[in-house]
Design an enzyme around this catalytic site. Structure first.
Site, PDB file in Angstrom:
ATOM      1  N   ASP A  45       0.915  -1.183  -0.052  1.00 39.22           N
ATOM      2  CA  ASP A  45       0.011   0.024   0.001  1.00 39.22           C
ATOM      3  C   ASP A  45       0.813   1.295   0.062  1.00 39.22           C
ATOM      4  OD1 ASP A  45      -2.474  -0.937  -0.273  1.00 39.22           O
ATOM      5  OD2 ASP A  45      -2.720  -0.921   2.048  1.00 39.22           O
ATOM      6  N   TYR A  46       2.071   1.271   0.151  1.00 39.81           N
ATOM      7  CA  TYR A  46       2.866   2.444   0.220  1.00 39.81           C
ATOM      8  C   TYR A  46       3.718   2.989  -1.059  1.00 39.81           C
ATOM      9  CZ  TYR A  46       2.741   1.084   5.312  1.00 39.81           C
ATOM     10  OH  TYR A  46       2.478   0.938   6.724  1.00 39.81           O
ATOM     11  N   GLY A  47       2.790   2.686  -1.967  1.00 35.83           N
ATOM     12  CA  GLY A  47       3.282   3.334  -3.365  1.00 35.83           C
ATOM     13  C   GLY A  47       4.587   2.818  -3.814  1.00 35.83           C
TER      14      GLY A  47
END
Length: 308
Positions: A59-61
């Protein structure tokens, strides 16, 4: 000075009491833009400063890609934790928290993508993200999927990023090696569950132990510490009247050292994209927990302030 280490529960790994959270490297549009070269400087400074635990997520790009690019060649220097259950392509117009999918195909796809992005052949820890219920985990066969990935050598240990109301059930399952739990002096709702997890033999990673844990000039107090209502963190800080205990410390330093004082903490994860903030966090971590008398008195006052 060096950063103290503690054993991460039954994993047997020794981790620094300060870990690095890579969410701040996710970049635009989910966060502030971070130039590649700046991310590289921060990540190498993390390792040069003695931190040996890095936490990231699908989820952290761009976070995982940046870790692989800039410190993949230093892979033996750090314990690497990521997450699963995340969507590989979350809806562009959906703000966090994103929808999650804990079924086997998606969990396996998360791990495979993380391995590619991070440039590694194994993840030391994969944590189930966003604290799904035990019933959902069982229906989706999440744990057996992770255990199969362990058997394949792609995952060493499995964990849960857990919160109330499901965290006690997660601990009782007896299958998770590590729990990531929100906690600070201003958010003590999970304090006893940290102890319960440790007593069950699991390692404990604390998030939120400093990032929104104390008043500071660059913090927006309309947002409380993780999971708290607007203004609640400020109210708890003011109600506890801790100023005479600071002894020259900033509120942030006091709060981080309070978190480090929890006897059942393995490590606390603090993220930043700023070298100055990183160096400040390193200096605080080197000082370690609060003096025992200050910690006991702070706990008493914060408990009273939380109940008012």
């Amino acid at each position: 000075m060096t950063i103290a280490r503690r054993q991460l529960g039954r994993t047997g790994a020794d981790v620094t009491i300060l870990g690095y959270g890579a969410m701040e490297l996710r970049g635009a549009p989910r966060g502030p833009a971070v130039a590649d070269e700046d991310a590289g400087r921060v990540l190498n400074a993390v390792l040069d400063g003695g931190i040996n635990l890095i936490d990231t997520s699908v989820d952290y790009g761009r976070s995982e890609e940046l870790i692989g690019r800039h410190i993949g060649h230093r892979r033996e220097e750090y314990f690497l934790a990521s997450k699963c259950g995340c969507l590989l392509s979350p809806p562009a117009d959906t703000p966090p928290p994103y929808p999650h999918d804990y079924r086997p195909d998606n969990v396996r796809a998360d791990v495979e993508q993380s391995l590619r992005r991070l440039g590694t052949d194994r993840l030391d820890l994969v944590q189930v993200h966003m604290s799904p219920s035990r019933a959902q985990l069982e229906a989706d066969q999440t744990v057996p999927t992770l255990q199969a990935l362990q058997a394949e050598g792609k995952v060493r240990f499995i964990g849960m990023s857990g919160i109330l109301p499901n965290l006690a059930d997660h601990i009782a399952m007896g299958v998770f090696d590590v729990f990531q739990i929100p906690y600070s002096g201003l958010q003590r709702e999970h304090e006893d569950l940290i102890t319960a997890a440790a007593q069950a033999g699991a390692g404990t990673l604390i998030r939120g132990g400093a990032a929104r844990g104390a008043p500071a000039a660059d913090k927006d107090w309309r947002r409380g510490p993780l999971g708290l209502a607007e203004g609640e963190g400020q109210r708890r800080w003011e109600s506890a009247a801790l100023e005479d205990l600071l002894d020259g410390m900033s509120p942030m330093e006091f709060t981080l050292r309070f978190t480090l004082s929890h006897p059942d903490l393995s490590s606390t994860i603090v993220g930043t994209s700023s070298l100055d903030h990183l160096n400040g966090n390193l200096a605080v971590a080197q000082k370690g927990p609060l003096p025992a008398d200050a910690y006991a008195e702070a706990r008493r006052r914060l408990r009273a302030g939380q109940r008012t």
